[in-house]
Design a protein around this motif. Structure first.
Motif, PDB file in Angstrom:
ATOM      1  N   PHE A 125     -44.713 -32.336  25.960  1.00  0.00           N
ATOM      2  CA  PHE A 125     -43.462 -31.615  26.091  1.00  0.00           C
ATOM      3  C   PHE A 125     -42.997 -31.110  24.734  1.00  0.00           C
ATOM      4  CE2 PHE A 125     -42.275 -36.050  25.442  1.00  0.00           C
ATOM      5  CZ  PHE A 125     -41.335 -35.967  24.437  1.00  0.00           C
ATOM      6  N   LYS A 126     -42.073 -30.176  24.784  1.00  0.00           N
ATOM      7  CA  LYS A 126     -41.453 -29.635  23.579  1.00  0.00           C
ATOM      8  C   LYS A 126     -40.024 -30.160  23.529  1.00  0.00           C
ATOM      9  CE  LYS A 126     -39.882 -25.194  21.815  1.00  0.00           C
ATOM     10  NZ  LYS A 126     -39.810 -23.761  22.102  1.00  0.00           N
ATOM     11  N   LYS A 127     -39.628 -30.700  22.366  1.00  0.00           N
ATOM     12  CA  LYS A 127     -38.239 -31.127  22.196  1.00  0.00           C
ATOM     13  C   LYS A 127     -37.378 -29.891  22.002  1.00  0.00           C
ATOM     14  CE  LYS A 127     -38.926 -35.721  20.356  1.00  0.00           C
ATOM     15  NZ  LYS A 127     -38.697 -36.643  19.255  1.00  0.00           N
ATOM     16  N   LEU A 128     -36.242 -29.866  22.686  1.00  0.00           N
ATOM     17  CA  LEU A 128     -35.314 -28.750  22.563  1.00  0.00           C
ATOM     18  C   LEU A 128     -34.228 -29.116  21.564  1.00  0.00           C
ATOM     19  CD1 LEU A 128     -34.996 -27.886  26.355  1.00  0.00           C
ATOM     20  CD2 LEU A 128     -36.446 -26.767  24.642  1.00  0.00           C
ATOM     21  N   TRP A 129     -33.915 -28.195  20.678  1.00  0.00           N
ATOM     22  CA  TRP A 129     -32.892 -28.403  19.671  1.00  0.00           C
ATOM     23  C   TRP A 129     -31.656 -27.601  20.049  1.00  0.00           C
ATOM     24  CZ3 TRP A 129     -34.521 -32.299  16.940  1.00  0.00           C
ATOM     25  CH2 TRP A 129     -35.894 -32.473  16.760  1.00  0.00           C
ATOM     26  N   VAL A 182     -29.018 -28.208  22.149  1.00  0.00           N
ATOM     27  CA  VAL A 182     -28.753 -28.127  23.578  1.00  0.00           C
ATOM     28  C   VAL A 182     -27.266 -28.397  23.810  1.00  0.00           C
ATOM     29  CG1 VAL A 182     -31.079 -28.558  24.425  1.00  0.00           C
ATOM     30  CG2 VAL A 182     -29.657 -30.489  23.848  1.00  0.00           C
ATOM     31  N   GLU A 183     -26.487 -27.333  23.809  1.00  0.00           N
ATOM     32  CA  GLU A 183     -25.031 -27.433  23.892  1.00  0.00           C
ATOM     33  C   GLU A 183     -24.602 -28.205  25.136  1.00  0.00           C
ATOM     34  OE1 GLU A 183     -21.191 -24.496  24.124  1.00  0.00           O
ATOM     35  OE2 GLU A 183     -23.032 -23.752  23.215  1.00  0.00           O
ATOM     36  N   GLY A 184     -23.784 -29.225  24.909  1.00  0.00           N
ATOM     37  CA  GLY A 184     -23.265 -30.027  26.007  1.00  0.00           C
ATOM     38  C   GLY A 184     -24.123 -31.228  26.369  1.00  0.00           C
ATOM     39  N   TYR A 185     -25.285 -31.361  25.723  1.00  0.00           N
ATOM     40  CA  TYR A 185     -26.193 -32.474  26.014  1.00  0.00           C
ATOM     41  C   TYR A 185     -26.670 -33.084  24.706  1.00  0.00           C
ATOM     42  CZ  TYR A 185     -26.054 -30.225  30.507  1.00  0.00           C
ATOM     43  OH  TYR A 185     -25.595 -29.670  31.670  1.00  0.00           O
ATOM     44  N   SER A 186     -27.015 -34.368  24.732  1.00  0.00           N
ATOM     45  CA  SER A 186     -27.467 -35.013  23.507  1.00  0.00           C
ATOM     46  C   SER A 186     -28.906 -34.652  23.155  1.00  0.00           C
ATOM     47  CB  SER A 186     -27.302 -36.530  23.596  1.00  0.00           C
ATOM     48  OG  SER A 186     -27.990 -37.061  24.706  1.00  0.00           O
ATOM     49  N   LYS A 187     -29.745 -34.350  24.154  1.00  0.00           N
ATOM     50  CA  LYS A 187     -31.114 -33.898  23.889  1.00  0.00           C
ATOM     51  C   LYS A 187     -31.709 -33.266  25.132  1.00  0.00           C
ATOM     52  CE  LYS A 187     -32.728 -38.611  24.160  1.00  0.00           C
ATOM     53  NZ  LYS A 187     -33.461 -39.632  23.440  1.00  0.00           N
ATOM     54  N   GLY A 188     -32.798 -32.536  24.891  1.00  0.00           N
ATOM     55  CA  GLY A 188     -33.496 -31.877  25.984  1.00  0.00           C
ATOM     56  C   GLY A 188     -34.981 -31.810  25.705  1.00  0.00           C
ATOM     57  N   ILE A 189     -35.770 -31.751  26.775  1.00  0.00           N
ATOM     58  CA  ILE A 189     -37.220 -31.599  26.647  1.00  0.00           C
ATOM     59  C   ILE A 189     -37.691 -30.530  27.628  1.00  0.00           C
ATOM     60  CG2 ILE A 189     -37.686 -33.906  25.753  1.00  0.00           C
ATOM     61  CD1 ILE A 189     -38.496 -34.777  28.554  1.00  0.00           C
ATOM     62  N   GLN A 190     -38.812 -29.886  27.268  1.00  0.00           N
ATOM     63  CA  GLN A 190     -39.332 -28.781  28.063  1.00  0.00           C
ATOM     64  C   GLN A 190     -40.813 -28.972  28.351  1.00  0.00           C
ATOM     65  OE1 GLN A 190     -40.519 -24.739  26.352  1.00  0.00           O
ATOM     66  NE2 GLN A 190     -38.433 -24.370  27.129  1.00  0.00           N
ATOM     67  N   TYR A 191     -41.177 -28.733  29.602  1.00  0.00           N
ATOM     68  CA  TYR A 191     -42.575 -28.718  30.027  1.00  0.00           C
ATOM     69  C   TYR A 191     -42.897 -27.294  30.467  1.00  0.00           C
ATOM     70  CZ  TYR A 191     -42.385 -33.796  30.111  1.00  0.00           C
ATOM     71  OH  TYR A 191     -42.247 -35.111  29.760  1.00  0.00           O
ATOM     72  N   GLN A 192     -44.062 -26.785  30.031  1.00  0.00           N
ATOM     73  CA  GLN A 192     -44.471 -25.435  30.408  1.00  0.00           C
ATOM     74  C   GLN A 192     -45.710 -25.483  31.286  1.00  0.00           C
ATOM     75  OE1 GLN A 192     -44.763 -22.628  27.211  1.00  0.00           O
ATOM     76  NE2 GLN A 192     -42.899 -23.360  26.220  1.00  0.00           N
ATOM     77  N   ASP A 193     -45.651 -24.767  32.396  1.00  0.00           N
ATOM     78  CA  ASP A 193     -46.792 -24.602  33.289  1.00  0.00           C
ATOM     79  C   ASP A 193     -47.307 -23.189  33.066  1.00  0.00           C
ATOM     80  OD1 ASP A 193     -48.549 -24.118  35.396  1.00  0.00           O
ATOM     81  OD2 ASP A 193     -47.318 -25.155  36.881  1.00  0.00           O
ATOM     82  N   GLN A 194     -48.281 -23.060  32.165  1.00  0.00           N
ATOM     83  CA  GLN A 194     -48.798 -21.753  31.780  1.00  0.00           C
ATOM     84  C   GLN A 194     -49.430 -21.017  32.961  1.00  0.00           C
ATOM     85  OE1 GLN A 194     -48.125 -20.506  28.904  1.00  0.00           O
ATOM     86  NE2 GLN A 194     -47.643 -22.289  27.676  1.00  0.00           N
ATOM     87  N   SER A 195     -50.180 -21.732  33.792  1.00  0.00           N
ATOM     88  CA  SER A 195     -50.901 -21.076  34.881  1.00  0.00           C
ATOM     89  C   SER A 195     -49.972 -20.497  35.943  1.00  0.00           C
ATOM     90  CB  SER A 195     -51.917 -22.030  35.517  1.00  0.00           C
ATOM     91  OG  SER A 195     -51.258 -23.157  36.047  1.00  0.00           O
ATOM     92  N   ASN A 196     -48.817 -21.106  36.145  1.00  0.00           N
ATOM     93  CA  ASN A 196     -47.862 -20.609  37.136  1.00  0.00           C
ATOM     94  C   ASN A 196     -46.687 -19.865  36.506  1.00  0.00           C
ATOM     95  OD1 ASN A 196     -49.064 -21.585  39.616  1.00  0.00           O
ATOM     96  ND2 ASN A 196     -48.608 -23.620  38.835  1.00  0.00           N
ATOM     97  N   GLY A 197     -46.631 -19.818  35.186  1.00  0.00           N
ATOM     98  CA  GLY A 197     -45.592 -19.080  34.490  1.00  0.00           C
ATOM     99  C   GLY A 197     -44.194 -19.648  34.675  1.00  0.00           C
ATOM    100  N   ILE A 198     -44.089 -20.980  34.701  1.00  0.00           N
ATOM    101  CA  ILE A 198     -42.771 -21.593  34.872  1.00  0.00           C
ATOM    102  C   ILE A 198     -42.487 -22.619  33.774  1.00  0.00           C
ATOM    103  CG2 ILE A 198     -42.563 -21.220  37.363  1.00  0.00           C
ATOM    104  CD1 ILE A 198     -43.485 -24.082  37.786  1.00  0.00           C
ATOM    105  N   ILE A 199     -41.201 -22.857  33.563  1.00  0.00           N
ATOM    106  CA  ILE A 199     -40.727 -23.824  32.581  1.00  0.00           C
ATOM    107  C   ILE A 199     -39.827 -24.813  33.305  1.00  0.00           C
ATOM    108  CG2 ILE A 199     -39.256 -24.132  30.552  1.00  0.00           C
ATOM    109  CD1 ILE A 199     -40.177 -21.313  29.678  1.00  0.00           C
ATOM    110  N   LEU A 200     -40.046 -26.098  33.048  1.00  0.00           N
ATOM    111  CA  LEU A 200     -39.219 -27.163  33.609  1.00  0.00           C
ATOM    112  C   LEU A 200     -38.549 -27.879  32.447  1.00  0.00           C
ATOM    113  CD1 LEU A 200     -38.317 -28.842  36.066  1.00  0.00           C
ATOM    114  CD2 LEU A 200     -40.389 -30.215  35.766  1.00  0.00           C
ATOM    115  N   GLU A 201     -37.212 -27.907  32.470  1.00  0.00           N
ATOM    116  CA  GLU A 201     -36.468 -28.529  31.379  1.00  0.00           C
ATOM    117  C   GLU A 201     -35.575 -29.642  31.911  1.00  0.00           C
ATOM    118  OE1 GLU A 201     -36.171 -24.844  28.251  1.00  0.00           O
ATOM    119  OE2 GLU A 201     -34.532 -25.097  29.676  1.00  0.00           O
ATOM    120  N   PHE A 202     -35.471 -30.693  31.094  1.00  0.00           N
ATOM    121  CA  PHE A 202     -34.624 -31.842  31.409  1.00  0.00           C
ATOM    122  C   PHE A 202     -33.641 -32.025  30.264  1.00  0.00           C
ATOM    123  CE2 PHE A 202     -38.722 -32.649  33.469  1.00  0.00           C
ATOM    124  CZ  PHE A 202     -38.320 -32.936  34.769  1.00  0.00           C
TER     125      PHE A 202
END
Length: 96
Positions: A53-57, A59-79
């Protein structure tokens, strides 16, 4: 348009294609396809989705965020987390 008390926020592009879905629900029965729910621990999400995952810097309103990328389907899932508890799940297209 966003409403403060809604569980989901859906965004569409000019062609009416869904570009993102936000899950802010506090309901315990709503979950991702892998069983992750709002309120789960940071480490539990990583255990379920993996270490690639990629750490997100700034992230307004949240203490931290992470991102997963699905290259083959062209989607991003973030928590997004507050106090190591999952507060928001975002699924969006990489083609925005």
């Amino acid at each position: 348009m966003e409403k403060e008390n809604e569980d989901f926020v859906v965004s569409v592009d000019q062609h009416h294609r869904v570009t993102s879905i936000y899950n802010q629900s506090k309901q315990k029965n709503l979950q991702t396809s892998k069983g992750v729910k709002i309120g789960e621990d940071y480490s539990s999400v990583i255990q379920t989705y993996g270490e690639q995952f990629k750490k997100l810097w700034f992230v307004e309103g949240y203490s931290k965020g992470i991102q997963y990328q699905d290259q083959s389907n062209g989607i991003i899932l973030e928590f997004f987390f507050n106090d190591n508890k999952l507060a928001l799940i975002e699924l969006r297209s990489k083609r925005e």
